[in-house]
Scaffold this motif. Structure first.
Motif, PDB file in Angstrom:
ATOM      1  N   PHE A 198      27.788  -5.829  38.943  1.00  0.00           N
ATOM      2  CA  PHE A 198      28.082  -4.687  39.797  1.00  0.00           C
ATOM      3  C   PHE A 198      29.374  -4.008  39.341  1.00  0.00           C
ATOM      4  CE2 PHE A 198      25.157  -6.157  43.112  1.00  0.00           C
ATOM      5  CZ  PHE A 198      25.161  -7.524  42.923  1.00  0.00           C
TER       6      PHE A 198
ATOM      7  N   TYR B 208      32.122  -1.508  41.459  1.00  0.00           N
ATOM      8  CA  TYR B 208      32.515  -0.878  42.702  1.00  0.00           C
ATOM      9  C   TYR B 208      33.721   0.008  42.444  1.00  0.00           C
ATOM     10  CZ  TYR B 208      29.660  -4.091  45.525  1.00  0.00           C
ATOM     11  OH  TYR B 208      28.622  -4.788  46.096  1.00  0.00           O
TER      12      TYR B 208
ATOM     13  N   GLN C 192      37.054   1.898  44.488  1.00  0.00           N
ATOM     14  CA  GLN C 192      37.857   1.925  45.712  1.00  0.00           C
ATOM     15  C   GLN C 192      38.818   3.101  45.636  1.00  0.00           C
ATOM     16  OE1 GLN C 192      40.558  -1.383  46.260  1.00  0.00           O
ATOM     17  NE2 GLN C 192      40.642  -1.105  48.463  1.00  0.00           N
TER      18      GLN C 192
ATOM     19  N   GLY D  11      37.318   1.555  51.605  1.00  0.00           N
ATOM     20  CA  GLY D  11      36.678   0.315  51.191  1.00  0.00           C
ATOM     21  C   GLY D  11      36.055   0.480  49.818  1.00  0.00           C
ATOM     22  N   LEU D  12      35.354  -0.524  49.392  1.00  0.00           N
ATOM     23  CA  LEU D  12      34.711  -0.486  48.085  1.00  0.00           C
ATOM     24  C   LEU D  12      33.311   0.115  48.210  1.00  0.00           C
ATOM     25  CD1 LEU D  12      36.903  -2.855  47.890  1.00  0.00           C
ATOM     26  CD2 LEU D  12      35.530  -3.642  45.964  1.00  0.00           C
TER      27      LEU D  12
ATOM     28  N   LEU E  60      29.725   0.903  46.138  1.00  0.00           N
ATOM     29  CA  LEU E  60      28.934   0.497  44.982  1.00  0.00           C
ATOM     30  C   LEU E  60      28.649   1.690  44.080  1.00  0.00           C
ATOM     31  CD1 LEU E  60      27.266  -1.832  43.655  1.00  0.00           C
ATOM     32  CD2 LEU E  60      25.307  -0.932  44.924  1.00  0.00           C
TER      33      LEU E  60
ATOM     34  N   LYS F 151      24.502  -1.177  39.733  1.00  0.00           N
ATOM     35  CA  LYS F 151      24.221  -2.599  39.666  1.00  0.00           C
ATOM     36  C   LYS F 151      23.194  -2.880  38.578  1.00  0.00           C
ATOM     37  CE  LYS F 151      20.679  -2.272  43.273  1.00  0.00           C
ATOM     38  NZ  LYS F 151      20.803  -0.835  43.549  1.00  0.00           N
TER      39      LYS F 151
ATOM     40  N   PHE G 256      36.342  -1.966  40.280  1.00  0.00           N
ATOM     41  CA  PHE G 256      36.171  -3.409  40.259  1.00  0.00           C
ATOM     42  C   PHE G 256      34.806  -3.763  39.688  1.00  0.00           C
ATOM     43  CE2 PHE G 256      39.852  -4.903  42.548  1.00  0.00           C
ATOM     44  CZ  PHE G 256      40.222  -3.823  43.331  1.00  0.00           C
TER      45      PHE G 256
ATOM     46  N   PHE H  51      39.009  -7.261  53.804  1.00  0.00           N
ATOM     47  CA  PHE H  51      37.747  -6.538  53.847  1.00  0.00           C
ATOM     48  C   PHE H  51      36.648  -7.403  54.441  1.00  0.00           C
ATOM     49  CE2 PHE H  51      38.541  -2.589  51.848  1.00  0.00           C
ATOM     50  CZ  PHE H  51      39.504  -2.797  50.881  1.00  0.00           C
TER      51      PHE H  51
ATOM     52  N   GLY I  10      33.461  -2.721  54.630  1.00  0.00           N
ATOM     53  CA  GLY I  10      34.196  -1.926  55.579  1.00  0.00           C
ATOM     54  C   GLY I  10      35.378  -1.250  54.892  1.00  0.00           C
ATOM     55  N   ALA I  11      36.124  -0.473  55.656  1.00  0.00           N
ATOM     56  CA  ALA I  11      37.237   0.305  55.100  1.00  0.00           C
ATOM     57  C   ALA I  11      38.499  -0.529  54.908  1.00  0.00           C
ATOM     58  CB  ALA I  11      37.539   1.500  55.987  1.00  0.00           C
TER      59      ALA I  11
END
Lengths: 112, 115
Positions: A34, A36, A38, A43-44, A46, A49, A90, B90, B107-108
């Motif tokens: 994966f 990701y 940010q 948040g992260l 996607l 994948k 990430f 997180f 989540g954030a």
């Protein structure tokens, strides 16, 4: 033990230039892979994948990644970077369907 | 509304205080996770839960506890906070019923500072 290595802590590119972020993993079998992203304060999300099949996978926002089994790598690429791509990226591997291991991240700065 | 909601988003507390971080999700996913993010260390798994009656320790569970109150709710507690628990936390979810590997939905984040 499983591990994920992102050798570049920070990368700076000019807007419009191409981008490649490196990721190498250590695992006995082919894991699920994966990428990701940010964004600051978020948040992260996607990006893409890889589970099996075609080793070149397409993701959102114009990103793609290529799985190379011989090199245990899953590098992320984008042909032309936009200022909005500045973020932290990430790489992660998933094993046995319930364990996920993350790299330490690569911070991307985009200059005009 | 976000699919995975974390509260509070920011919290400053003092050493020795008890802190709870809450996570709720509307995705109907059965699996929930708590991760900790520190600069230069990436994300590390604290606890994960495959269903309401299933709780598992991750790689850094010492000093933390969790509760899965319902399929949609997973809370993380610090019984006695210490400064090195200052981090970004997180919550994430995944669905075991999907084909292939689980994909995490995050989540954030909850930023915790322990003074």
């Amino acid at each position: 033990a499983q591990s994920v290595t992102q050798p570049d802590i920070h990368i700076t590119v000019s807007e419009g230039a191409s981008l490649e972020l490196r990721c190498n993993y250590s695992y006995g079998a082919t894991p699920y892979l994966f990428w990701y992203v940010q964004s600051p304060g978020q948040g992260l999300q996607l990006l893409l994948k890889y589970f099996s099949g075609d080793t070149l996978v397409q993701g959102i926002k114009g990103f793609e990644a290529e799985f190379k089994r011989s090199q245990s790598s899953f590098n992320l690429r984008k042909p032309s970077v936009h200022w909005s791509d500045a973020a932290e990226y990430f790489c992660a591997v998933g094993v046995r369907s319930n364990q996920f291991y993350f790299g330490t991240g690569t911070s991307l700065t985009v200059i005009p | 509304d976000a699919d995975v909601t974390q509260t509070p988003r920011n919290r400053i507390t003092k050493t020795g205080k008890r802190i709870m971080l809450e996570c709720s999700q509307t995705k109907g996913h059965d699996r929930m996770y708590w991760y900790r993010q520190d600069p230069g260390l990436g994300l590390r798994l604290i606890y994960y839960s495959f269903d309401v009656k299933d709780i598992n320790k991750g790689e850094i569970s010492d000093g933390y506890s969790v509760s899965r109150q319902a399929q949609a709710k997973f809370s993380l507690s610090l019984e006695s906070a210490i400064p090195n628990q200052t981090a970004l936390y997180f919550c994430a979810t995944s669905d075991s019923r999907t084909s292939g590997a689980n994909v995490l939905t995050f989540g954030a984040g909850s930023r915790l500072t322990v003074l």
